[in-house]
Design a protein around this motif. Structure first.
Motif, PDB file in Angstrom:
ATOM      1  N   PRO A 110       0.823  -1.213   0.000  1.00 23.90           N
ATOM      2  CA  PRO A 110       0.000   0.000   0.000  1.00 23.90           C
ATOM      3  C   PRO A 110       0.856   1.262   0.000  1.00 23.90           C
ATOM      4  O   PRO A 110       1.891   1.318   0.656  1.00 23.90           O
ATOM      5  CB  PRO A 110      -0.799  -0.094   1.309  1.00 23.90           C
ATOM      6  CG  PRO A 110      -0.493  -1.411   1.908  1.00 23.90           C
ATOM      7  CD  PRO A 110       0.704  -1.990   1.234  1.00 23.90           C
ATOM      8  N   GLY A 111       0.397   2.246  -0.774  1.00 21.06           N
ATOM      9  CA  GLY A 111       1.064   3.551  -0.789  1.00 21.06           C
ATOM     10  C   GLY A 111       0.055   4.615  -0.413  1.00 21.06           C
ATOM     11  O   GLY A 111      -0.966   4.310   0.203  1.00 21.06           O
ATOM     12  N   VAL A 112       0.287   5.846  -0.828  1.00 21.68           N
ATOM     13  CA  VAL A 112      -0.630   6.920  -0.441  1.00 21.68           C
ATOM     14  C   VAL A 112      -1.864   6.989  -1.348  1.00 21.68           C
ATOM     15  O   VAL A 112      -2.825   7.668  -1.036  1.00 21.68           O
ATOM     16  CB  VAL A 112       0.086   8.298  -0.405  1.00 21.68           C
ATOM     17  CG1 VAL A 112       1.167   8.304   0.656  1.00 21.68           C
ATOM     18  CG2 VAL A 112       0.643   8.672  -1.767  1.00 21.68           C
ATOM     19  N   ASP A 113      -1.824   6.297  -2.486  1.00 21.61           N
ATOM     20  CA  ASP A 113      -2.944   6.332  -3.426  1.00 21.61           C
ATOM     21  C   ASP A 113      -3.285   4.902  -3.834  1.00 21.61           C
ATOM     22  O   ASP A 113      -3.271   4.561  -5.005  1.00 21.61           O
ATOM     23  CB  ASP A 113      -2.516   7.165  -4.654  1.00 21.61           C
ATOM     24  CG  ASP A 113      -3.684   7.473  -5.574  1.00 21.61           C
ATOM     25  OD1 ASP A 113      -4.831   7.492  -5.101  1.00 21.61           O
ATOM     26  OD2 ASP A 113      -3.443   7.686  -6.782  1.00 21.61           O
ATOM     27  N   GLY A 114      -3.535   4.054  -2.874  1.00 23.99           N
ATOM     28  CA  GLY A 114      -3.788   2.639  -3.167  1.00 23.99           C
ATOM     29  C   GLY A 114      -2.465   1.886  -3.246  1.00 23.99           C
ATOM     30  O   GLY A 114      -1.435   2.361  -2.753  1.00 23.99           O
ATOM     31  N   LEU A 115      -2.518   0.732  -3.912  1.00 26.38           N
ATOM     32  CA  LEU A 115      -1.308  -0.087  -3.984  1.00 26.38           C
ATOM     33  C   LEU A 115      -0.266   0.568  -4.894  1.00 26.38           C
ATOM     34  O   LEU A 115      -0.616   1.165  -5.908  1.00 26.38           O
ATOM     35  CB  LEU A 115      -1.664  -1.474  -4.527  1.00 26.38           C
ATOM     36  CG  LEU A 115      -2.586  -2.316  -3.635  1.00 26.38           C
ATOM     37  CD1 LEU A 115      -2.957  -3.625  -4.328  1.00 26.38           C
ATOM     38  CD2 LEU A 115      -1.927  -2.590  -2.280  1.00 26.38           C
ATOM     39  N   VAL A 116       0.996   0.437  -4.512  1.00 29.52           N
ATOM     40  CA  VAL A 116       2.074   0.983  -5.355  1.00 29.52           C
ATOM     41  C   VAL A 116       2.316  -0.023  -6.481  1.00 29.52           C
ATOM     42  O   VAL A 116       2.557  -1.216  -6.216  1.00 29.52           O
ATOM     43  CB  VAL A 116       3.368   1.196  -4.520  1.00 29.52           C
ATOM     44  CG1 VAL A 116       4.509   1.675  -5.413  1.00 29.52           C
ATOM     45  CG2 VAL A 116       3.111   2.180  -3.385  1.00 29.52           C
ATOM     46  N   TYR A 117       2.251   0.453  -7.704  1.00 30.01           N
ATOM     47  CA  TYR A 117       2.352  -0.457  -8.843  1.00 30.01           C
ATOM     48  C   TYR A 117       3.696  -1.202  -8.822  1.00 30.01           C
ATOM     49  O   TYR A 117       4.752  -0.571  -8.750  1.00 30.01           O
ATOM     50  CB  TYR A 117       2.193   0.330 -10.156  1.00 30.01           C
ATOM     51  CG  TYR A 117       2.190  -0.581 -11.355  1.00 30.01           C
ATOM     52  CD1 TYR A 117       1.187  -1.529 -11.504  1.00 30.01           C
ATOM     53  CD2 TYR A 117       3.204  -0.529 -12.302  1.00 30.01           C
ATOM     54  CE1 TYR A 117       1.196  -2.405 -12.575  1.00 30.01           C
ATOM     55  CE2 TYR A 117       3.218  -1.394 -13.387  1.00 30.01           C
ATOM     56  CZ  TYR A 117       2.208  -2.334 -13.509  1.00 30.01           C
ATOM     57  OH  TYR A 117       2.211  -3.199 -14.565  1.00 30.01           O
ATOM     58  N   SER A 140      10.661   6.670 -12.221  1.00 28.09           N
ATOM     59  CA  SER A 140      12.126   6.749 -12.093  1.00 28.09           C
ATOM     60  C   SER A 140      12.746   7.433 -13.304  1.00 28.09           C
ATOM     61  O   SER A 140      13.632   8.275 -13.177  1.00 28.09           O
ATOM     62  CB  SER A 140      12.741   5.358 -11.928  1.00 28.09           C
ATOM     63  OG  SER A 140      12.219   4.779 -10.779  1.00 28.09           O
ATOM     64  N   LYS A 141      12.231   7.082 -14.488  1.00 27.97           N
ATOM     65  CA  LYS A 141      12.742   7.724 -15.712  1.00 27.97           C
ATOM     66  C   LYS A 141      12.424   9.219 -15.688  1.00 27.97           C
ATOM     67  O   LYS A 141      13.221  10.051 -16.110  1.00 27.97           O
ATOM     68  CB  LYS A 141      12.067   7.123 -16.942  1.00 27.97           C
ATOM     69  CG  LYS A 141      12.826   5.998 -17.590  1.00 27.97           C
ATOM     70  CD  LYS A 141      12.148   5.770 -18.940  1.00 27.97           C
ATOM     71  CE  LYS A 141      12.812   4.751 -19.783  1.00 27.97           C
ATOM     72  NZ  LYS A 141      12.037   4.525 -21.012  1.00 27.97           N
ATOM     73  N   ALA A 142      11.230   9.548 -15.204  1.00 29.64           N
ATOM     74  CA  ALA A 142      10.812  10.952 -15.153  1.00 29.64           C
ATOM     75  C   ALA A 142      11.739  11.731 -14.217  1.00 29.64           C
ATOM     76  O   ALA A 142      12.205  12.825 -14.544  1.00 29.64           O
ATOM     77  CB  ALA A 142       9.366  11.051 -14.671  1.00 29.64           C
ATOM     78  N   LEU A 143      12.039  11.135 -13.066  1.00 32.03           N
ATOM     79  CA  LEU A 143      12.902  11.823 -12.096  1.00 32.03           C
ATOM     80  C   LEU A 143      14.298  12.043 -12.664  1.00 32.03           C
ATOM     81  O   LEU A 143      14.945  13.042 -12.358  1.00 32.03           O
ATOM     82  CB  LEU A 143      12.973  11.007 -10.804  1.00 32.03           C
ATOM     83  CG  LEU A 143      11.748  11.155  -9.907  1.00 32.03           C
ATOM     84  CD1 LEU A 143      11.716  10.071  -8.843  1.00 32.03           C
ATOM     85  CD2 LEU A 143      11.743  12.541  -9.268  1.00 32.03           C
ATOM     86  N   VAL A 171       8.788   7.529  -5.590  1.00 33.56           N
ATOM     87  CA  VAL A 171       9.047   6.146  -6.009  1.00 33.56           C
ATOM     88  C   VAL A 171       8.425   5.146  -5.038  1.00 33.56           C
ATOM     89  O   VAL A 171       7.783   4.184  -5.456  1.00 33.56           O
ATOM     90  CB  VAL A 171      10.569   5.904  -6.130  1.00 33.56           C
ATOM     91  CG1 VAL A 171      10.872   4.446  -6.412  1.00 33.56           C
ATOM     92  CG2 VAL A 171      11.162   6.805  -7.196  1.00 33.56           C
ATOM     93  N   ARG A 172       8.585   5.403  -3.752  1.00 33.01           N
ATOM     94  CA  ARG A 172       8.162   4.412  -2.753  1.00 33.01           C
ATOM     95  C   ARG A 172       6.685   4.540  -2.374  1.00 33.01           C
ATOM     96  O   ARG A 172       5.982   3.559  -2.228  1.00 33.01           O
ATOM     97  CB  ARG A 172       9.052   4.589  -1.518  1.00 33.01           C
ATOM     98  CG  ARG A 172       9.019   3.439  -0.538  1.00 33.01           C
ATOM     99  CD  ARG A 172       9.679   3.849   0.748  1.00 33.01           C
ATOM    100  NE  ARG A 172       9.114   5.101   1.216  1.00 33.01           N
ATOM    101  CZ  ARG A 172       9.756   5.984   1.973  1.00 33.01           C
ATOM    102  NH1 ARG A 172      10.997   5.794   2.317  1.00 33.01           N
ATOM    103  NH2 ARG A 172       9.150   7.096   2.368  1.00 33.01           N
ATOM    104  N   PRO A 216       2.959  15.901  -4.440  1.00 29.08           N
ATOM    105  CA  PRO A 216       4.287  15.674  -5.033  1.00 29.08           C
ATOM    106  C   PRO A 216       4.211  15.177  -6.479  1.00 29.08           C
ATOM    107  O   PRO A 216       4.990  15.608  -7.336  1.00 29.08           O
ATOM    108  CB  PRO A 216       4.904  14.603  -4.121  1.00 29.08           C
ATOM    109  CG  PRO A 216       4.246  14.834  -2.794  1.00 29.08           C
ATOM    110  CD  PRO A 216       2.824  15.241  -3.120  1.00 29.08           C
ATOM    111  N   LEU A 217       3.253  14.306  -6.765  1.00 28.32           N
ATOM    112  CA  LEU A 217       3.109  13.811  -8.136  1.00 28.32           C
ATOM    113  C   LEU A 217       2.673  14.948  -9.066  1.00 28.32           C
ATOM    114  O   LEU A 217       3.142  15.050 -10.200  1.00 28.32           O
ATOM    115  CB  LEU A 217       2.083  12.665  -8.164  1.00 28.32           C
ATOM    116  CG  LEU A 217       1.693  12.157  -9.547  1.00 28.32           C
ATOM    117  CD1 LEU A 217       2.906  11.645 -10.322  1.00 28.32           C
ATOM    118  CD2 LEU A 217       0.636  11.057  -9.425  1.00 28.32           C
TER     119      LEU A 217
END
Ligand code: GLU
Length: 276
Positions: A110-117, A140-143, A171-172, A216-217
């Protein structure tokens, strides 16, 4: 200054929306600016015209006014396609056909917006996209494309406070978000919201703390697309008697219900602890 109230017409507005809308207009008034109304109707499986009509009625009843025309996101799908094309050009998108169940079965946390893909489709090339696939952003590529420090200014306490947007958070805690939904092809909230804030020249985003962890996103998307980052005011949420955040499915807190029972806007303000 320009701010906005951006409800999704997927259910009747409830007391939490009343608090949010009143806060948006209050901030606009205090800063001598304009409050816009924007209809975020991109979830084509859940939006209903009757709920959109309810939004106009409820807000007018509260005494809030907005300039015409109201931007309805469903009228602007070609814009969002163009934004997706710009991200595709930077090789930041990949097709994904994972269902919620696939994601859960892959051991996602789980992350802040449901499951982390968990990244199952991350290596699929874009030209492998099939009809009905969604599109995800490779975080990661975007960052890797961004060299300067990312941050935004939070103004809710009255004193501007700088909030850093970290690599770890993105990322996390968030992971690769869907930007175009699978099956319907609808643009995702993050994409449409960030694009519209930019084209509507929104300088102050006033919204609930439930969306704070996604800011942040939004800042990352603004950087990728060359948009300015507005100031953010994340306001408190209205909760029910047990301290839980109100949800759209809980019709007992719908503004229309209180209106029908003869409540006045003043009564609503009292119920939600809103001070003019
Ligand atoms: N449409 C979103 C919602 O109803 C709000 C978006 C925003 O204020 O950024 O939750």
């Amino acid at each position: 200054m320009i701010t906005r109230f951006a409800p999704s017409p997927t259910g009747p507005l409830h007391l939490g929306h009343a608090y949010s809308a009143l806060t948006v207009w209050q901030v606009a008034r205090a800063l001598g600016g304009t409050a816009l109304l924007r209809i975020e109707d991109t979830d084509s499986t859940r939006v209903r015209l009757e709920h959109e009509a309810g939004i106009y009625e409820d807000l007018a009843w509260l005494g809030l006014h907005w300039p015409d025309p109201v931007r309805r996101q469903s009228d602007h799908y070609p814009d969002y396609d163009a934004v997706l094309a710009a991200l595709a050009e930077k090789e930041l998108l990949y097709p994904c056909d994972c269902t919620r169940r696939d994601i859960a079965n892959a051991g996602a946390v789980p992350g802040v917006d449901g499951l982390v893909y968990p990244g199952t489709c991350r290596d699929r090339p874009l030209d492998d996209a099939r009809a009905g696939d969604g599109l995800r952003l490779n975080i990661s590529k975007a960052l890797a494309l961004i060299s300067e420090k990312m941050r935004y200014i939070e103004i809710s306490s009255g004193l501007p406070k700088e909030v850093s947007v970290t690599h770890d958070t993105l990322v996390r805690d968030i992971g690769d978000p869907i930007l175009r939904r699978k099956d319907t092809g609808d643009p995702a909230y993050h994409l449409a919201c960030v694009h519209d804030d930019a084209v509507q020249n929104v300088t102050h985003v006033v919204r609930g703390t439930d969306l704070r962890d996604l800011t942040p996103l939004h800042v990352l998307l603004q950087r990728l697309l060359g948009y300015d980052t507005p100031l953010y005011h994340h306001h408190r949420l209205v909760t029910d008697d047990s301290g839980k955040r109100l949800a759209k499915i809980d019709k007992s807190k719908a503004m229309a219900k209180f209106r029908a029972e003869g409540a006045t806007p003043k009564d609503i303000k009292k119920m939600i602890g809103f001070v003019d």
